[in-house]
Design an enzyme around this catalytic site. Structure first.
Site, PDB file in Angstrom:
ATOM      1  N   LYS A  54       0.875  -1.175   0.000  1.00  0.00           N
ATOM      2  CA  LYS A  54       0.000   0.000   0.000  1.00  0.00           C
ATOM      3  C   LYS A  54       0.901   1.211   0.000  1.00  0.00           C
ATOM      4  O   LYS A  54       2.045   1.144   0.451  1.00  0.00           O
ATOM      5  CB  LYS A  54      -0.874   0.024   1.256  1.00  0.00           C
ATOM      6  CG  LYS A  54      -2.129   0.823   1.088  1.00  0.00           C
ATOM      7  CD  LYS A  54      -3.179  -0.007   0.379  1.00  0.00           C
ATOM      8  CE  LYS A  54      -4.556   0.563   0.469  1.00  0.00           C
ATOM      9  NZ  LYS A  54      -5.561  -0.498   0.299  1.00  0.00           N
TER      10      LYS A  54
HETATM   11  N1  GLU Z   1      -7.243  -0.085  -2.874  1.00  0.00           N
HETATM   12  C1  GLU Z   1      -8.011  -1.257  -3.129  1.00  0.00           C
HETATM   13  C2  GLU Z   1      -7.998  -2.185  -1.929  1.00  0.00           C
HETATM   14  O1  GLU Z   1      -7.815  -1.763  -0.806  1.00  0.00           O
HETATM   15  C3  GLU Z   1      -7.644  -1.926  -4.444  1.00  0.00           C
HETATM   16  C4  GLU Z   1      -6.255  -2.430  -4.534  1.00  0.00           C
HETATM   17  C5  GLU Z   1      -5.880  -2.919  -5.940  1.00  0.00           C
HETATM   18  O2  GLU Z   1      -6.708  -2.968  -6.826  1.00  0.00           O
HETATM   19  O3  GLU Z   1      -4.698  -3.240  -6.096  1.00  0.00           O
HETATM   20  O4  GLU Z   1      -8.240  -3.353  -2.034  1.00  0.00           O
END
Ligand code: GLU
Length: 430
Positions: free
Chosen positions: A116
């Protein structure tokens, strides 16, 4: 054999989100007797990248920003996870969010690890040109931290397809020639025109609805007619609301950071959806009553869907809430003490790693399309998404029955079982 802790952690603190994430994992690890070595590995991210970078504002002023990319684990495949632009982004938060991605990807069987990132910024305070410069400079500063086979960002709170397009373009421009198709897979959640996937924007909300439908099946009731409240009306909350209303759910309340709206007979969701798209907020929508923020938690409903930020369902709010199921569209919306209170009241909680996995699943489809240079049709995306989410929900329900535990513990148990199996086979280098 002792397991030593050699890493000093300056982010450890009372209200640490990362510590809360680790506590969730420990509970499930106990249930499946996970090897202590694997617990140790999974309790800290592999890489923590922090960058400070300048951005020229439209006024001519130069401002410094801090950005993060935390790579939690890549034993299953390239790191994967969103980028968050929010004033509260800090190292502890991103570490927790990165860990949740590892467990989410493992749970739904994707060939990805977890990561993240984010920037501590309120994107609403900047012009599009300023945001473009910020995104491009941040991408440049991340350098080889990201890549289609290394680490693949995506949208999260405060970021969108346009920003993903800028990331892709910046990355492609500074990479050498060749591999132009595959390079586009450096980031997912792009606009369809530049290599995004149809269905990606609605995918998280769609997955949340599948999770709710699955719960209905388990408990022998119909989706149509369920009374639902939603906290958060961004990408996830608004698409969930739109799709749930199409299935006959009655959305009795919806909130965003500007207002909380209620209508006992059900909000006109298509109208609210359009209003929110145009105005980027729900305040001022006239076909519902505006109520106090805290009243959202007093309205009795069948399902409560938190689709905003973490730690929104506190112990105090949990005491007031009257619902049968909480479907965690947001990451980490329920505090540990709130969870105890809710479980004591017999409320089922479909955990984030299961409920909101639809987004990363369609991100995976997008990445596959970029690799192969072929685009999928929307019905292919939808049916494959449904299959993966359904299968994961089935697995969690089976695990729950087997272990006699909560939905969240069962989700982590499924996820940890897969990770442990891969570690058992690969071993720990060197
Ligand atoms: N931000 C989204 C999540 O928390 C999507 C992550 C992604 O598609 O890589 O799952």
């Amino acid at each position: 054999m002792g397991h030593t802790w050699a890493v000093s952690d300056t982010t450890k603190r009372e209200d640490s989100l990362h510590e809360a994430a680790n506590a969730q994992i420990r509970r499930a690890a106990d249930l499946i007797d996970l090897k202590p070595e694997y617990r140790l590995i999974l309790s800290e991210p592999e890489n923590e990248v922090v960058v400070n970078f300048p951005v020229r504002l439209d006024s001519g002023e130069l401002r410094m920003f801090r950005g993060y990319r935390i790579q939690h684990n890549n034993v299953l495949g390239p790191y994967k996870g969103g980028l968050r632009f929010h004033p509260d982004v800090d190292l502890d938060e991103v570490k927790a969010l990165a860990a949740w991605m590892t467990f989410k990807c493992s749970l739904v069987g994707l060939p990805y690890g977890g990561a993240k990132g984010g920037v501590t910024v309120n994107p609403r305070e900047y012009s599009d040109r300023e945001l473009e410069r910020l995104v491009r400079r941040f991408t440049h500063q991340l350098g080889d931290t990201i890549g289609p086979e290394i680490d693949i960002p995506a949208p999260d709170v405060g970021t969108n397809a346009q920003m993903m397009d800028w990331i892709m373009d910046t990355y492609a421009n500074v990479s050498g020639p060749g591999g132009r198709q595959q390079l586009r897979g450096v980031v997912t959640g792009k606009s369809v025109a530049v290599g995004g996937s149809v269905g990606r924007e609605a995918a998280t909300g769609q997955g949340v609805l599948y999770a709710l439908r699955h719960w209905c099946g388990e408990t022998g009731q119909r989706l149509a007619g369920l009374k639902v409240s939603i906290q958060g009306f961004g990408n996830v909350g608004s698409h969930f609301a739109r799709l749930a209303a199409l299935e006959g759910c009655v959305i009795v309340a919806a909130a965003d950071h500007t207002a909380t709206l209620a209508n006992h007979d059900g909000i006109d969701v298509p109208a609210l959806f359009d209003y929110a798209r145009t105005n980027r907020r729900i305040r001022g929508f006239e076909k519902a009553d505006e109520i106090e923020t805290e009243e959202l938690f007093d309205i009795p409903v069948d399902a409560f869907v938190p689709a905003a930020l973490e730690n929104q369902i506190t112990a105090e709010r949990a005491h007031r809430m009257s619902c049968r199921v909480i479907v965690e569209a947001a990451n980490g919306p329920t505090t540990a003490t709130a969870e105890q209170t809710l479980m004591g009241k017999g409320v089922e909680i479909i955990p984030d790693v299961l409920a909101n996995a639809g987004g990363v699943v369609v991100s995976y489809f997008e990445w596959l399309q970029n690799q192969s240079g072929r685009s999928w049709r929307v019905d292919d995306v939808d049916s494959r998404l449904r299959e993966i989410i359904w299968d994961a929900n089935d697995k969690v329900v089976r695990m729950k029955a087997q272990l006699g535990c909560s939905h969240r513990e069962a989700a982590y148990a499924v996820s940890l079982t897969r990770l442990a199996d891969v570690y058992d086979r690969r071993g720990i280098f060197p």
